[in-house]
Structures are given as structure tokens and as C-alpha cells.
Motif scaffolding. Structure first.
Motif, PDB file in Angstrom:
ATOM      1  N   ALA A  68       0.840  -1.196   0.000  1.00 34.42           N
ATOM      2  CA  ALA A  68       0.000   0.000   0.000  1.00 34.42           C
ATOM      3  C   ALA A  68       0.873   1.243   0.000  1.00 34.42           C
ATOM      4  O   ALA A  68       0.571   2.227  -0.684  1.00 34.42           O
ATOM      5  CB  ALA A  68      -0.939  -0.004   1.206  1.00 34.42           C
ATOM      6  N   GLN A  69       1.961   1.219   0.763  1.00 27.21           N
ATOM      7  CA  GLN A  69       2.861   2.375   0.754  1.00 27.21           C
ATOM      8  C   GLN A  69       3.538   2.510  -0.602  1.00 27.21           C
ATOM      9  O   GLN A  69       3.646   3.615  -1.143  1.00 27.21           O
ATOM     10  CB  GLN A  69       3.919   2.267   1.846  1.00 27.21           C
ATOM     11  N   LEU A  70       3.983   1.398  -1.185  1.00 23.73           N
ATOM     12  CA  LEU A  70       4.676   1.460  -2.475  1.00 23.73           C
ATOM     13  C   LEU A  70       3.743   1.931  -3.582  1.00 23.73           C
ATOM     14  O   LEU A  70       4.157   2.684  -4.471  1.00 23.73           O
ATOM     15  CB  LEU A  70       5.254   0.093  -2.823  1.00 23.73           C
ATOM     16  N   ILE A  71       2.482   1.506  -3.532  1.00 18.11           N
ATOM     17  CA  ILE A  71       1.520   1.968  -4.524  1.00 18.11           C
ATOM     18  C   ILE A  71       1.163   3.431  -4.262  1.00 18.11           C
ATOM     19  O   ILE A  71       1.059   4.245  -5.185  1.00 18.11           O
ATOM     20  CB  ILE A  71       0.267   1.077  -4.525  1.00 18.11           C
ATOM     21  N   GLY A  72       0.994   3.778  -2.994  1.00 11.83           N
ATOM     22  CA  GLY A  72       0.666   5.149  -2.644  1.00 11.83           C
ATOM     23  C   GLY A  72       1.734   6.146  -3.063  1.00 11.83           C
ATOM     24  O   GLY A  72       1.420   7.269  -3.458  1.00 11.83           O
ATOM     25  N   ASN A  73       3.010   5.740  -2.976  1.00 11.73           N
ATOM     26  CA  ASN A  73       4.065   6.667  -3.391  1.00 11.73           C
ATOM     27  C   ASN A  73       4.601   6.365  -4.786  1.00 11.73           C
ATOM     28  O   ASN A  73       5.595   6.936  -5.220  1.00 11.73           O
ATOM     29  CB  ASN A  73       5.209   6.720  -2.357  1.00 11.73           C
ATOM     30  N   SER A  74       3.921   5.430  -5.498  1.00  8.87           N
ATOM     31  CA  SER A  74       4.229   5.104  -6.894  1.00  8.87           C
ATOM     32  C   SER A  74       5.675   4.650  -7.083  1.00  8.87           C
ATOM     33  O   SER A  74       6.352   5.050  -8.038  1.00  8.87           O
ATOM     34  CB  SER A  74       3.915   6.294  -7.799  1.00  8.87           C
ATOM     35  N   THR A  75       6.138   3.783  -6.183  1.00 14.32           N
ATOM     36  CA  THR A  75       7.446   3.162  -6.358  1.00 14.32           C
ATOM     37  C   THR A  75       7.321   1.652  -6.584  1.00 14.32           C
ATOM     38  O   THR A  75       8.319   0.945  -6.573  1.00 14.32           O
ATOM     39  CB  THR A  75       8.361   3.421  -5.146  1.00 14.32           C
ATOM     40  N   PHE A  76       6.096   1.174  -6.793  1.00 18.45           N
ATOM     41  CA  PHE A  76       5.898  -0.257  -7.046  1.00 18.45           C
ATOM     42  C   PHE A  76       6.324  -0.606  -8.471  1.00 18.45           C
ATOM     43  O   PHE A  76       6.339   0.243  -9.373  1.00 18.45           O
ATOM     44  CB  PHE A  76       4.449  -0.674  -6.805  1.00 18.45           C
ATOM     45  N   VAL A  77       6.675  -1.878  -8.671  1.00 17.99           N
ATOM     46  CA  VAL A  77       7.095  -2.385  -9.982  1.00 17.99           C
ATOM     47  C   VAL A  77       6.435  -3.734 -10.201  1.00 17.99           C
ATOM     48  O   VAL A  77       5.726  -4.259  -9.321  1.00 17.99           O
ATOM     49  CB  VAL A  77       8.627  -2.523 -10.066  1.00 17.99           C
ATOM     50  N   ALA A  78       6.674  -4.342 -11.359  1.00 18.16           N
ATOM     51  CA  ALA A  78       6.013  -5.601 -11.701  1.00 18.16           C
ATOM     52  C   ALA A  78       6.391  -6.738 -10.762  1.00 18.16           C
ATOM     53  O   ALA A  78       5.644  -7.704 -10.613  1.00 18.16           O
ATOM     54  CB  ALA A  78       6.340  -5.990 -13.145  1.00 18.16           C
ATOM     55  N   THR A  79       7.536  -6.628 -10.105  1.00 21.43           N
ATOM     56  CA  THR A  79       7.973  -7.693  -9.195  1.00 21.43           C
ATOM     57  C   THR A  79       7.580  -7.424  -7.750  1.00 21.43           C
ATOM     58  O   THR A  79       7.931  -8.198  -6.864  1.00 21.43           O
ATOM     59  CB  THR A  79       9.499  -7.865  -9.275  1.00 21.43           C
ATOM     60  N   THR A  80       6.861  -6.344  -7.491  1.00 19.48           N
ATOM     61  CA  THR A  80       6.410  -6.052  -6.130  1.00 19.48           C
ATOM     62  C   THR A  80       5.507  -7.169  -5.623  1.00 19.48           C
ATOM     63  O   THR A  80       4.553  -7.563  -6.292  1.00 19.48           O
ATOM     64  CB  THR A  80       5.657  -4.712  -6.091  1.00 19.48           C
ATOM     65  N   ASP A  81       5.818  -7.694  -4.453  1.00 17.59           N
ATOM     66  CA  ASP A  81       5.045  -8.796  -3.887  1.00 17.59           C
ATOM     67  C   ASP A  81       3.584  -8.428  -3.718  1.00 17.59           C
ATOM     68  O   ASP A  81       3.241  -7.290  -3.398  1.00 17.59           O
ATOM     69  CB  ASP A  81       5.605  -9.199  -2.520  1.00 17.59           C
ATOM     70  N   ASN A  82       2.739  -9.402  -3.932  1.00 11.04           N
ATOM     71  CA  ASN A  82       1.310  -9.338  -3.619  1.00 11.04           C
ATOM     72  C   ASN A  82       0.482  -8.452  -4.538  1.00 11.04           C
ATOM     73  O   ASN A  82      -0.699  -8.270  -4.283  1.00 11.04           O
ATOM     74  CB  ASN A  82       1.071  -8.924  -2.158  1.00 11.04           C
ATOM     75  N   LEU A  83       1.040  -7.907  -5.620  1.00 12.23           N
ATOM     76  CA  LEU A  83       0.177  -7.272  -6.612  1.00 12.23           C
ATOM     77  C   LEU A  83      -0.806  -8.298  -7.162  1.00 12.23           C
ATOM     78  O   LEU A  83      -1.907  -7.969  -7.571  1.00 12.23           O
ATOM     79  CB  LEU A  83       1.005  -6.683  -7.760  1.00 12.23           C
ATOM     80  N   GLY A  84      -0.369  -9.550  -7.137  1.00  7.30           N
ATOM     81  CA  GLY A  84      -1.222 -10.628  -7.640  1.00  7.30           C
ATOM     82  C   GLY A  84      -2.368 -11.002  -6.724  1.00  7.30           C
ATOM     83  O   GLY A  84      -3.168 -11.878  -7.071  1.00  7.30           O
ATOM     84  N   ASP A  85      -2.480 -10.343  -5.571  1.00  5.40           N
ATOM     85  CA  ASP A  85      -3.603 -10.634  -4.679  1.00  5.40           C
ATOM     86  C   ASP A  85      -4.940 -10.339  -5.345  1.00  5.40           C
ATOM     87  O   ASP A  85      -5.973 -10.884  -4.942  1.00  5.40           O
ATOM     88  CB  ASP A  85      -3.499  -9.819  -3.388  1.00  5.40           C
ATOM     89  N   GLU A  86      -4.942  -9.439  -6.320  1.00  2.00           N
ATOM     90  CA  GLU A  86      -6.187  -9.124  -7.024  1.00  2.00           C
ATOM     91  C   GLU A  86      -6.304  -9.878  -8.358  1.00  2.00           C
ATOM     92  O   GLU A  86      -7.269  -9.680  -9.085  1.00  2.00           O
ATOM     93  CB  GLU A  86      -6.290  -7.616  -7.272  1.00  2.00           C
ATOM     94  N   TRP A  87      -5.337 -10.704  -8.693  1.00  2.00           N
ATOM     95  CA  TRP A  87      -5.371 -11.534  -9.908  1.00  2.00           C
ATOM     96  C   TRP A  87      -5.893 -12.902  -9.474  1.00  2.00           C
ATOM     97  O   TRP A  87      -5.148 -13.832  -9.250  1.00  2.00           O
ATOM     98  CB  TRP A  87      -3.969 -11.617 -10.503  1.00  2.00           C
ATOM     99  N   GLN A  88      -7.200 -13.033  -9.358  1.00  6.19           N
ATOM    100  CA  GLN A  88      -7.787 -14.155  -8.630  1.00  6.19           C
ATOM    101  C   GLN A  88      -8.575 -15.090  -9.548  1.00  6.19           C
ATOM    102  O   GLN A  88      -9.807 -15.112  -9.524  1.00  6.19           O
ATOM    103  CB  GLN A  88      -8.675 -13.628  -7.503  1.00  6.19           C
ATOM    104  N   TYR A  89      -7.868 -15.878 -10.326  1.00  9.61           N
ATOM    105  CA  TYR A  89      -8.557 -16.808 -11.211  1.00  9.61           C
ATOM    106  C   TYR A  89      -8.950 -18.100 -10.504  1.00  9.61           C
ATOM    107  O   TYR A  89      -9.751 -18.866 -11.036  1.00  9.61           O
ATOM    108  CB  TYR A  89      -7.714 -17.078 -12.452  1.00  9.61           C
ATOM    109  N   GLY A  90      -8.419 -18.343  -9.310  1.00  9.62           N
ATOM    110  CA  GLY A  90      -8.930 -19.459  -8.527  1.00  9.62           C
ATOM    111  C   GLY A  90     -10.392 -19.219  -8.163  1.00  9.62           C
ATOM    112  O   GLY A  90     -11.216 -20.136  -8.175  1.00  9.62           O
TER     113      GLY A  90
END
Length: 541
Positions: free
Chosen positions: A85-107
Motif C-alpha cells: 500500500a505504501q509502495l503503490i501510494g508513493n508510486s514506487t511499485f514495480v512488476a515484481t512487487t510482492d502481492n500485486l497478484g492478490d487481485e489476480w484471482q482466477y482461482g
């Protein structure tokens, strides 16, 4: 003790939960036998009921506040979601940032599709129940795809259960195609859902939930006439109304209330929420206070008379800036001098436990009050209040925003907004415009509605999504963020006995939402590596 809906018990006891890191989060193929499982009506109810676990819980979705200009989350915090949340809030997240996939929920998608594939195999099943369960599952499919398309834009629109991993390697579909299917599912579901439930079925998706979710989808995608029409269906149904007390709405007494449309049901005895840790003041519950309201939110509340900004009010006192403000401020935020749930004064300047920057203390000088369960204060992680995912006030705000964008100001829009402001104890729209010398037109009403939405829904996870759809990230998520400014001294904080009533405005961090790339999330690298037909977002290559 809160009543436990039978569907929630079935969800918690289900043995069908699966976890996989493959591209589409496939469930194990040998998890259960189709030949032996789909034999009774009870099987179908259990399988369908598990979808309510897929809704965002309080612990997860509150983190979206830290991605917005409403709040700041600490780096050294519980779970990757809050760190991200901090990394997204300050826009320093990247494709390898952990847990971005929490919303990629095909299960979750697979589970829903399996139900739709197999429920017709159940012998002698009540047709009315079958239609209703199918409708509930379609609402969940719509919700999941809506969230994925909102964040990741183009995502695979999977419409069938894959038999092999190779078959599941599919490319993205355009967002417009995904949203079209979302709307189709909601349109199919609404006629087969009841207006309301009683007894153990309370909390399931209703017809109003399908309409309200569709209104949100259409609002987010810019179909304003459609969004207004769907919101009007909910309003005209007369099933829902505003709960009388804004603060208590978010406490346990507000669960299953007339305002609740979709909620994640939290029960202390079965599935408590962690908000008393995430937002908890240390001197009350030993909470770690990972999420801190920002001054930009606190300063956005009007004065009690309706002056905006509040500093225009002749009664404004720089030494007591939180006095005589919109009552929703006191219901939402703990600020210096507030009375805490344990009847002690909140003092982030002098308190050993709550001092700004201290261990488990606030970073900004503020704490969230709104979602903090006020019962059994000695326990840190056992909040029993439900998480409001969709409530009637949001529907009213959706109608007001969509109708204004579609046709401009009207008496019906101002009357709708006045329902919310009356419940809050604030002056009506017309009086507020007159007080501030604003002219009534589409542009000024748009600004007012956006402000009202921020205040009414503060702390509920909506603000980040509003920033994305309004495309205001460069304005509100770019530049430094600060602590509160109490450099003038506060009359509500004692300054005797070695204590001080002052705190200087102090920089917390810089935020970097400087380009349009941050309006879309990258496909997480771990997922991209497993799907040869997936293509990274062009902004993130």
C-alpha cells in the motif's frame, strides 16, 4: 453475540479451498470427484456459499486507503499488502512487487465457473433455489472481473473450466469486452435474486446488490446515464435507507442494517477482522496502527456550518482546528483531544504509547476511529464489525454523480445529496453553496459531489479507485506528504508538567505519481512468467 448465517458457517467449514501459484491459479484437479460430489442440494448450497469468502475482507480492502491521499501506511508493517500500500501510494511499485497478484484471482473465477458447469447435475434440486444460487455466483464473477479490469485493464476473460494447464495459457481480452460480460452477468442475475432475505440467509446477494454493483461498474466506466438508472432502481425499490447514526453504522449494531447492501461478514467467534490492530490506537487495544489518516483528508472536512475550506469559518480557531467541524470528522478520525473508546484522551504529542513516530504509534498524528470495533477493548485482533463493501449512501452518491454528469444539476440530485448531509448533521447543498458563494452548475456540483464522496466514504477503500477513474493522480499523489501541523499550539492538549501542546509540520515521504503509467497496474512478473500468451502492459515494458 452476532448471529452466524448458515452460509458463512458453510464457507468456513468448506474443504474446497485451494491455493496455487500457476498462471490462472488453478485448483487441483483431484480435489473432489464430480461423480460423487454433485449429488445433493446441500452440495450445491455449500459450493455456492463459498463465494462469500471471495469478497474483500476488512483487513485486506482497508489497505487501499494507504494507496490514496486519504492515508499513509508504514513500511515495516504487518503483511505484504500494507507494505505494498505504501509502495503503490508513493508510486514506487514495480512488476515484481510482492502481492500485486492478490487481485489476480482466477482461482475464484474457476470456482464460480465450476458451480455453473455442475449445478444442473444435482438431481431433484429445487429450481427456484438453483436459479438463485446461479445468480449469486454470477454477481461474484462480475465483482471479481470488475476489480481485475479496473486495476489491470486488459485481463483474460475465462468463461470455462480448463482441463489442463496448457489449455489455461490464454491471452488478455480488452477491458471493454470484460466489462461487457460483467454487465451481462449482473443483468442475468438481478431478476433471479430476492429483494431481501430473512433468517440464516441474511447477507447473501440481493437484487439491490446486483443493481448497485452494476451502477458502480457503469459509473467507473463512464456510462453516466446507465449508472444513474441502475442507482435509481435501488433507490426506488425502497428496500434500503440510511442508518440513523453514522458512527454506529460501522460498529456491530450497524451490521445487517437497512444501509448494508454487500458486506463481508466478520464474526469474532469464527472470522474476526484485524482492524483493531491495523487502525488501533496503542493505548486502547495495543494496536499497531499500520494505517494513518493524512492531513489532506482531515483538512478536507467542512466546518459544521458548511464553510469550505473550514478555515473560512469566522469561528475557526487555529488552536482548536478540529472543533466545530463536519460531525463525520469526529466519527471517522481520532485527532488530538479526541475521546478514545476507553474514555481516555487521545494525545499523540505527549502520550508514551501514542506519541507521533513511536513504536506502534501514529505517523501522522491521526488514527482511524470509524472502523475500530469499540467492544472488548482488551483484545487486539478480534473485531466483529462487518466490512461495508457496498452501502446505500454510496448508491445515493453514485446517482448524484452520474446524473450530474449526464444532465447537469437538478432538484433530484440535491435532494439525494441532502439525505446524506442531513444524516451527517450538515447543512443542505443549497445552503452550503449560498454560504460559500458558489454558483450552481455542472462543474461546481461535480467538485462538491467528489468532495462529499471523499468525506462520506472515508476509510472504506473507495478513494484510490476514484483517483484512478477521475485521473487525478498527478494532482493528489505527487509530492511530499506530512504529519499534522500543530505548530501554533493546541488548547485541547495539556501543556503543563513538562508536556507540550505543539508539534511542527514534518515531512513523511515523497510521492511520485508523475506519469499516466500508474493508472494501470502491471501484470505481476510471477504471473507473466507462467503465461506465455500474456503480454505486459505497454506502460510497464
Amino acid at each position: 453475540m452476532k448471529r452466524l448465517p448458515i452460509f458463512f458457517i458453510l464457507c468456513a467449514c468448506s474443504i474446497l479451498t485451494a491455493c496455487s501459484k500457476n498462471f490462472l491459479d488453478r485448483a487441483p484437479l483431484d480435489q473432489y470427484s464430480d461423480a460423487t460430489y454433485w449429488t445433493t442440494e446441500s452440495d450445491a448450497v455449500k459450493f455456492a456459499s463459498r463465494i462469500y469468502e471471495f469478497l474483500p475482507s476488512a483487513d485486506f480492502f482497508v489497505c487501499y486507503e494507504g494507496m490514496s491521499d486519504n492515508a499513509f501506511s508504514k513500511t515495516a508493517s504487518w503483511g505484504n499488502t500494507l507494505r505494498n500500500a505504501q509502495l503503490i501510494g508513493n508510486s514506487t511499485f514495480v512488476a515484481t512487487t510482492d502481492n500485486l497478484g492478490d487481485e489476480w484471482q482466477y482461482g475464484q473465477v474457476r470456482h464460480c465457473l465450476e458451480f455453473l458447469d455442475h449445478v444442473d447435475k444435482v438431481p431433484d434440486m429445487n429450481e427456484g433455489l438453483k436459479k438463485r444460487l446461479k445468480a449469486e455466483v454470477k454477481v461474484m464473477l462480475a465483482y471479481r472481473y470488475f476489480i481485475m479490469a479496473t486495476l489491470f485493464r486488459d485481463v483474460p476473460l475465462v468463461m470455462k473450466v480448463f482441463a489442463t494447464p496448457a489449455a489455461s495459457d490464454v491471452p488478455q481480452d480488452k477491458k471493454a469486452v470484460v466489462i461487457s460480460q460483467v454487465i451481462k452477468w449482473l443483468d442475468e442475475a438481478a431478476p433471479d435474486l430476492p429483494p431481501s432475505y430473512t433468517g440464516d440467509d441474511k447477507g447473501r446477494f440481493t437484487q439491490g446488490a446486483a443493481w448497485g454493483l452494476k451502477a458502480r461498474v457503469l459509473l467507473y466506466t463512464g456510462d453516466y446515464a446507465g449508472a444513474a438508472a441502475e442507482a435509481k432502481k435501488v433507490i426506488d425499490s425502497k428496500v434500503y435507507s440510511l442508518y440513523a447514526n453514522y458512527y454506529n453504522l460501522f460498529q456491530q449494531e450497524g451490521d445487517y442494517s437497512s444501509e448494508s447492501i454487500i458486506s463481508y461478514i466478520h464474526v469474532k467467534e469464527l472470522r474476526a477482522n484485524g482492524l483493531r490492530d491495523i487502525t488501533g490506537v496503542n493505548s486502547v487495544s495495543g494496536g499497531t496502527l499500520y494505517l494513518n489518516p493524512l492531513p489532506s483528508l482531515v483538512d478536507d472536512y467542512e466546518s459544521a456550518s458548511g464553510y469550505y475550506p473550514y478555515t473560512k469559518d469566522p469561528a475557526y480557531d487555529v488552536h482548536a482546528p478540529w472543533k466545530n467541524r463536519d460531525p463525520r470528522l469526529n466519527a471517522t478520525i481520532y485527532y488530538p483531544g479526541s475521546m478514545l473508546a476507553n474514555d481516555k484522551m487521545y494525545d499523540p504529542i505527549n502520550s508514551t504509547l501514542d506519541k507521533i513516530g513511536g513504536d506502534k504509534a501514529t505517523y501522522t498524528g491521526y488514527a482511524f476511529k470509524k472502523m475500530f470495533d469499540k467492544t472488548e477493548l482488551e483484545a487486539r485482533d478480534n473485531g466483529g464489525n462487518d466490512w461495508k463493501i457496498l452501502r446505500y449512501a454510496e448508491v445515493l452518491l453514485t446517482y448524484a454523480e452520474a446524473a450530474n454528469e449526464a444532465t447537469g444539476p437538478s432538484a433530484e440530485i440535491t435532494n439525494t445529496l441532502n439525505e446524506i448531509r442531513t444524516r451527517a448533521g450538515m447543512p443542505g447543498v443549497e445552503a452550503t453553496f449560498a454560504l460559500n458563494g458558489w454558483s450552481m452548475n455542472k462543474e461546481t456540483l461535480r467538485t462538491f459531489i467528489r468532495h462529499e464522496r471523499r468525506i462520506e466514504l472515508a476509510g472504506e477503500g473507495h478513494r484510490y479507485f476514484d483517483i484512478l477513474r477521475w485521473r487525478i493522480g498527478q494532482q493528489v499523489l505527487n509530492g511530499p506528504i506530512y504529519t499534522m501541523d500543530a505548530s501554533a499550539g493546541l488548547t485541547d492538549i495539556p501543556a503543563t508538567g513538562g508536556k507540550t501542546n505543539k508539534y511542527p509540520k514534518t515531512k513523511l515521504e515523497d510521492r511520485h505519481f508523475s506519469t499516466d503509467k500508474f493508472y494501470v497496474w502491471p501484470i505481476p512478473q510471477g504471473i507473466l512468467d507462467q503465461g506465455r500468451k500474456l503480454v505486459q502492459q505497454p506502460e510497464w515494458k
